[in-house]
Design an enzyme around this catalytic site. Structure first.
Site, PDB file in Angstrom:
ATOM      1  N   LYS A  77       0.840  -1.196   0.000  1.00  0.00           N
ATOM      2  CA  LYS A  77       0.000   0.000   0.000  1.00  0.00           C
ATOM      3  C   LYS A  77       0.878   1.250   0.000  1.00  0.00           C
ATOM      4  O   LYS A  77       2.058   1.179   0.339  1.00  0.00           O
ATOM      5  CB  LYS A  77      -0.918   0.000   1.225  1.00  0.00           C
ATOM      6  CG  LYS A  77      -1.903  -1.160   1.236  1.00  0.00           C
ATOM      7  CD  LYS A  77      -2.775  -1.140   2.482  1.00  0.00           C
ATOM      8  CE  LYS A  77      -3.736  -2.315   2.516  1.00  0.00           C
ATOM      9  NZ  LYS A  77      -4.559  -2.334   3.734  1.00  0.00           N
ATOM     10  N   HIS A 126       1.469   6.552   3.156  1.00  0.00           N
ATOM     11  CA  HIS A 126       0.512   7.654   3.162  1.00  0.00           C
ATOM     12  C   HIS A 126       0.726   8.610   4.331  1.00  0.00           C
ATOM     13  O   HIS A 126       1.708   8.539   5.061  1.00  0.00           O
ATOM     14  CB  HIS A 126      -0.916   7.107   3.158  1.00  0.00           C
ATOM     15  CG  HIS A 126      -1.216   6.189   4.314  1.00  0.00           C
ATOM     16  ND1 HIS A 126      -1.253   6.604   5.617  1.00  0.00           N
ATOM     17  CD2 HIS A 126      -1.497   4.857   4.336  1.00  0.00           C
ATOM     18  CE1 HIS A 126      -1.536   5.594   6.409  1.00  0.00           C
ATOM     19  NE2 HIS A 126      -1.691   4.519   5.662  1.00  0.00           N
ATOM     20  N   HIS A 184       1.514   7.300   7.788  1.00  0.00           N
ATOM     21  CA  HIS A 184       2.905   6.888   7.973  1.00  0.00           C
ATOM     22  C   HIS A 184       3.809   8.117   8.137  1.00  0.00           C
ATOM     23  O   HIS A 184       4.805   8.067   8.858  1.00  0.00           O
ATOM     24  CB  HIS A 184       3.365   6.039   6.793  1.00  0.00           C
ATOM     25  CG  HIS A 184       2.607   4.754   6.636  1.00  0.00           C
ATOM     26  ND1 HIS A 184       1.933   4.429   5.489  1.00  0.00           N
ATOM     27  CD2 HIS A 184       2.380   3.739   7.511  1.00  0.00           C
ATOM     28  CE1 HIS A 184       1.339   3.260   5.647  1.00  0.00           C
ATOM     29  NE2 HIS A 184       1.590   2.813   6.860  1.00  0.00           N
TER      30      HIS A 184
END
Length: 578
Positions: free
Chosen positions: A138, A141, A144
């Site tokens: 993933k 983003h 994070h």
């Protein structure tokens, strides 16, 4: 030095009879009418007295006597005043000249006192700190980003206070989502694109695989589950693909972490704990709070925390059970005093369940595990679109600062390399300060225009203030004399305000440590920079007589040092030129 002064006052009260310093310390607070106030009524339960007036009449002379008899120069009667107000508060004021000496000439004070310095008042603890923890399948983003920035701050802050910190990046490199990525790559993957930009390409593949799964849910997800089962069983094709994705992703992450000055002692992953997690799930089956459902899944009933799956019906492990295995492994490897997980507030329940399950397994150290949570980020986008990778944010911040510098003609006579390095540092400061200026539990709206401004409460403003103070040191030619006479300085209200705020640095850092809250440090910096900016016009250094210029120069030098110290704890390089 404010925290140091509070410790000394608390010790003096404790020595006066009948109370513990640890009990008194929280009662010594900042006051609008004095440097410190001590509500004597709140000392009542500590001294086992019935009447407030009795305590007041006893405490005031006891405090005064203890302060006057203490051999430390800080508590010399010429350096403080102690009195009581009508609200039965003991008020302590520090002599302005002595406060200036403590703040601006600490080496002088240390020669004649044994006061503890910041970071030495508690036992060194060993702390395992897990943060960042991106999922390979993933995008890296905004969550994070927050975890990485807050986690890095906590690592540096604990280290500053003398604790041993073990930093861990716990990658999401396992689970059914990796199965979805695997079958997606078999369909849509391109080796050249993978080598060029692994994170972007894997994300594109994952999005396409998800789109297929939406159209044909059962078939695609069954294939993903099959891929993951094969991976857990060690199948060569699945394992080799997983190793390649993991390796390329870590290399890409490390380039981003380099920009953030982030280093990890360990890069672990869920993949390390599949076998152990399966064993843990089997062991849990003997516990009365754990049951096997009709479909074969293993489920724990945690009462108010709800029911949670420990092992799926097909026998594969789940994130929660792998987290239990990881926690137990870290205790074996590190024998930590505390373990801190930095993750978003949506995972609050997950960590409560994790700590409860660790307790069910008989681990008393579960109470030493802590979840430091944070709110979400809204409105984060770049010129490339709304799906945001951390690297894109940092690159765009740098580019925007370059454009601002070029429009303002700030980069004349500087090389392209210097321009880029400065723009990257200011851009990073803008991102970090916007992220940390609100209390971490609060979400915020990402605002490119606001965060890049050079005025107001922003990262660029703090960096510009630091560079301006460094410029004064360079161009005035005034010697930084740490033993100069400070008497001419303390008569200035602007200087006194800066000195008073500088004295709070250790207090702010200790409160940040206690609350795990970077916003305290950010707002300390904002106010310090505002006070310095306000003081600069009236406290001219250049062409002033030496006895005036030297104490002013020392004030600005100590202010710059404080800014630099806090910037470094925030993970930012203090700029000497912008």
């Amino acid at each position: 030095m404010a925290a140091t002064i509070r410790y000394a006052i608390a010790k003096a009260i404790a020595q006066s009879g009948g109370v513990q310093r640890e009990h008194v310390l929280p009662l010594i607070q900042r006051s609008k009418t004095a440097d410190f106030s001590i509500p004597t009524a709140r000392l009542l339960p500590l001294q086992s007295c019935r009447k407030n007036e009795g305590v007041s009449s006893q405490v005031l002379p006891a405090v005064t006597a203890a302060l006057e008899s203490d051999t430390r120069s800080l508590l010399d009667s010429s350096k403080y005043t102690v009195h009581r107000n009508k609200h039965n508060q003991v008020l302590v004021d520090i002599n302005p000249l002595y406060l200036a000496t403590v703040v601006l000439q600490p080496a002088t004070v240390q020669k004649c006192t044994t006061l503890p310095v910041v970071g030495t008042r508690q036992r060194c603890r060993k702390i395992v700190l897990e943060f960042s923890s991106p999922n390979i399948a993933k995008p890296f983003h905004a969550g994070h980003l927050r975890s990485t920035i807050i986690g890095g701050f906590l690592a540096r802050l604990h280290t500053f206070f003398g604790h041993e910190v073990v930093t861990t990046n716990y990658l999401g490199d396992w689970g059914k989502q990796f199965g979805l990525l695997g079958i997606g790559f078999d369909r849509f993957g391109n080796e050249a694109a993978l080598q060029e930009n692994a994170i972007q390409h894997l994300f594109d593949v994952y999005v396409k695989a998800n789109a297929e799964a939406t159209a044909d849910y059962n078939q695609i997800h069954e294939q993903a589950r099959s891929f993951f089962r094969n991976l857990e069983n060690g199948s060569a094709h699945e394992t080799n693909m997983w190793k390649k994705f993991r390796k390329l992703s870590i290399e890409a992450y490390n380039r981003t972490y380099e920009k953030l000055s982030i280093r990890f002692d360990h890069v672990d992953g869920e993949s390390m704990y599949g076998v152990t997690a399966a064993r843990i799930a089997d062991e849990f089956q003997q516990h009365p709070q754990v049951l096997i459902e009709d479909n074969g899944a293993t489920v724990a009933d945690l009462g108010a925390l709800g029911r949670t799956v420990l092992q799926k019906q097909d026998g594969t492990t789940v994130y929660l059970t792998r987290d239990i295995a990881a926690a137990e492994d870290r205790m074996r490897r590190h024998e930590f005093d505390d373990m801190i997980y930095v993750a978003g507030a949506p995972q609050d329940l997950h960590f409560k369940q994790l700590f409860a399950l660790l307790h069910l397994r008989g681990h008393s150290w579960a109470q030493s595990c802590h979840h430091v949570n944070f709110g979400s980020v809204q409105g984060m986008s770049t010129r490339r679109g709304n799906v945001v990778f951390l690297d894109d944010i940092l690159n765009e911040a740098t580019q925007r600062m370059l454009e601002i510098g070029d429009r303002g003609n700030l980069h004349c006579n500087r090389s392209a390399e210097e321009r880029l390095r400065t723009a990257a540092a200011i851009g990073l400061s803008a991102v970090v300060f916007q992220d940390l200026k609100s209390k971490r539990i609060k979400g915020y709206t990402f605002d490119w225009g606001r965060m890049l401004q050079a005025e107001g409460d922003t990262g660029p403003f703090v960096q510009y203030t630091h560079a301006r103070l460094k410029s004064i040191e360079r161009v005035t030619g005034t010697h930084i004399n740490s033993t100069c006479d400070l008497t001419p300085l303390v008569s200035s209200p602007e200087a006194a305000a800066v000195i008073s705020w500088l004295s709070r640095e250790d207090e702010v850092l200790e409160q940040s440590l206690a609350d795990m809250e970077p916003a305290h440090v950010v707002h300390y910096l904002f106010k310090l920079c505002r006070l310095v900016s306000r003081a600069l016009p009236s406290l001219r250094v250049k062409d002033m007589p030496t006895h005036i210029a030297e104490p002013r120069m020392l004030l600005f030098h100590c202010s710059r040092q404080s800014i630099a110290r806090c910037l470094q704890i925030l993970g930012l390089p203090p700029l000497e030129q912008v």
